[in-house]
Design an enzyme around this catalytic site. Structure first.
Site, PDB file in Angstrom:
ATOM      1  N   PHE A 141      -3.678   4.404  -2.379  1.00 52.19           N
ATOM      2  CA  PHE A 141      -4.772   4.545  -3.337  1.00 52.19           C
ATOM      3  C   PHE A 141      -5.696   3.345  -3.147  1.00 52.19           C
ATOM      4  O   PHE A 141      -5.340   2.214  -3.463  1.00 52.19           O
ATOM      5  CB  PHE A 141      -4.298   4.601  -4.787  1.00 52.19           C
ATOM      6  CG  PHE A 141      -5.456   4.809  -5.739  1.00 52.19           C
ATOM      7  CD1 PHE A 141      -5.934   6.084  -5.986  1.00 52.19           C
ATOM      8  CD2 PHE A 141      -6.084   3.733  -6.339  1.00 52.19           C
ATOM      9  CE1 PHE A 141      -7.031   6.277  -6.827  1.00 52.19           C
ATOM     10  CE2 PHE A 141      -7.169   3.922  -7.177  1.00 52.19           C
ATOM     11  CZ  PHE A 141      -7.646   5.198  -7.436  1.00 52.19           C
ATOM     12  N   ASP A 226      -5.277  -4.636   1.047  1.00 50.71           N
ATOM     13  CA  ASP A 226      -5.875  -4.245  -0.231  1.00 50.71           C
ATOM     14  C   ASP A 226      -5.017  -4.854  -1.334  1.00 50.71           C
ATOM     15  O   ASP A 226      -3.991  -4.304  -1.723  1.00 50.71           O
ATOM     16  CB  ASP A 226      -5.923  -2.721  -0.349  1.00 50.71           C
ATOM     17  CG  ASP A 226      -6.460  -2.255  -1.701  1.00 50.71           C
ATOM     18  OD1 ASP A 226      -6.668  -3.096  -2.601  1.00 50.71           O
ATOM     19  OD2 ASP A 226      -6.660  -1.030  -1.862  1.00 50.71           O
ATOM     20  N   LYS A 255     -10.366  -6.185  -9.654  1.00 50.89           N
ATOM     21  CA  LYS A 255      -9.661  -6.147 -10.939  1.00 50.89           C
ATOM     22  C   LYS A 255      -9.555  -7.515 -11.597  1.00 50.89           C
ATOM     23  O   LYS A 255     -10.475  -7.946 -12.271  1.00 50.89           O
ATOM     24  CB  LYS A 255      -8.307  -5.459 -10.775  1.00 50.89           C
ATOM     25  CG  LYS A 255      -8.437  -3.968 -10.420  1.00 50.89           C
ATOM     26  CD  LYS A 255      -7.157  -3.211 -10.602  1.00 50.89           C
ATOM     27  CE  LYS A 255      -7.285  -1.763 -10.165  1.00 50.89           C
ATOM     28  NZ  LYS A 255      -8.225  -0.974 -10.978  1.00 50.89           N
TER      29      LYS A 255
END
Length: 401
Positions: A141, A226, A255
């Site tokens: 994801f 990532d 984030k």
């Protein structure tokens, strides 16, 4: 109707149904706790998918944002501003890299990494134009843009968004042999999550990340990590790659870099990689804006103390000890994760992960389900041991059913 019911009804009437949130309407939050419009308090055990590593309303981050709000919030990249150089310098140093390219969201940063890898492949490695290949893992994801969902294996994320972007090859996560077999002369990058968050907090087998690093170095291929969910203290280290002493060619961050205050993301790499970009070839109006830089600089300063990494290690060890005890009761089939981050597979006899999440909500604990049978636990790193234990007690009660 209650205030909660009115708010949910209005949201369902006037917003696209691209999410299926739990039926709680948050009004205020502080630390690891949120309060809804009815005045009921909930322990946040999700932390905005790790965007809120440093807690709701972190005083240092709020003060940094307020101070910057009074000065300047946006110039666009048409001009320099006085927070930009400091942000780039400090983030590059945190990552041990030469340069950073700031963006806003995680998906934008992944798109930036993909574009950078392809441009590097053509300009530096010498891959024929239009032939660059990037290897990714199944169950990944990385975001929800058209290009990113083109290499997703999740039907919900991918279906009905074609035609899809070519140039990606998917291999099994954790399988070094499959990765090695997929590498060829046109491969420009391997893009991986060091821990797959949305897939259920999947930790790769020991030696996998060092193996990826070895293979990519041997074949002159970029290793892109990532770390949007896994970095900045969540696993007990600044980066999840640190657990195996692996340094990728490129970090993708987001984030928690914005502390849950503003969206901030960035790509960090060496000069010979990010140096392929020239003015006008890639950009973002809001990327690296003064407000984002001010908040992110405070995040970096917080991380430099090591306090939150230590808390995530100490409380994470306790969390996993308690969750593994549940795995021996028959209510939980498996527990995975690292630091204050766990994926818990619920036994079918105890219901779906959504049902468990709803029952926990009724007891004042907020988690989120994924893939039908898994709940994710990722509280803010400011959570106290007492509050963590209380949350775990509610989980035990729900699973005891």
């Amino acid at each position: 109707m209650t205030a909660t019911e009115r708010s949910i009804a209005a949201a369902e009437a006037h917003s696209a149904h691209n999410y299926h949130p739990l039926p709680v309407v948050v009004a205020t939050a502080e630390g690891a706790w949120m309060t809804d419009v009815e005045g009921r308090r909930y322990l946040d055990m999700l932390a905005g998918y790790s965007a809120l590593n440093f807690g709701h309303g972190n005083r240092r981050l709020i003060d940094a944002a307020k101070a910057q709000l009074e000065r300047v919030t946006l110039t666009s990249r048409a001009f320099h501003h006085d927070r930009f150089a400091e942000f780039c310098t400090e983030l590059a140093a945190l990552c041990g890299k030469d340069m950073v390219l700031p963006m806003n969201t995680g998906a934008e940063a992944i798109e930036t990494a993909v574009k950078t890898a392809r441009k590097w492949g053509y300009r530096v490695k010498g891959v024929p134009d239009g032939q660059a290949k990037i290897i990714v893992a199944d169950n990944n994801f990385h975001g929800r843009t058209t290009t990113i969902v083109s290499f997703s294996t999740d039907p919900e994320a991918r279906a009905d968004y074609g035609p899809y972007t070519p140039g990606f090859e998917i291999v099994p996560y954790g399988d070094l042999a499959a990765l090695e077999a997929a590498l060829d002369d046109n491969t420009v990058a391997v893009l991986l999550e060091p821990i797959q968050g949305e897939a259920g907090v999947l930790v790769p087998p020991p030696g996998y990340l060092p193996g990826v690093r070895r293979l990519t170095a041997e074949r002159n291929v970029l290793f892109i990590a990532d770390e949007i969910q896994s970095a900045l203290g969540r696993t007990g280290r600044t980066f999840a790659c640190d657990h195996e002493d692996v340094v990728p060619d490129m970090y993708v961050l987001g984030k928690a870099l914005g502390g849950g205050v503003v969206p901030v993301s960035a790509v960090a790499a060496s000069r010979d990689i990010l140096g392929v970009h020239r003015p006008g070839e890639h950009g973002s109006t809001f990327g690296g804006n003064p407000l984002a830089c001010a908040v992110a600089l405070e995040v970096i300063a917080i991380l430099k103390t090591g306090e939150y990494q230590e808390r995530a290690t100490r409380l994470g060890d306790h969390l996993h000890h308690e969750l593994n005890l549940l795995a021996g009761t028959g209510a939980v089939e498996a527990v995975r994760g690292r630091g204050l981050w766990a994926g818990v597979d619920i036994a079918p006899s105890r219901g779906t992960a959504r049902e468990v999440s709803e029952q926990l909500m009724e007891r004042g604990v907020l988690v989120k389900d994924t893939h039908g049978s898994t709940i994710r636990i990722a509280p803010p790193l400011v959570i106290s041991k007492e509050d963590l234990d209380w949350g775990l007690e509610q989980l035990r009660a729900v699973l005891a059913g």
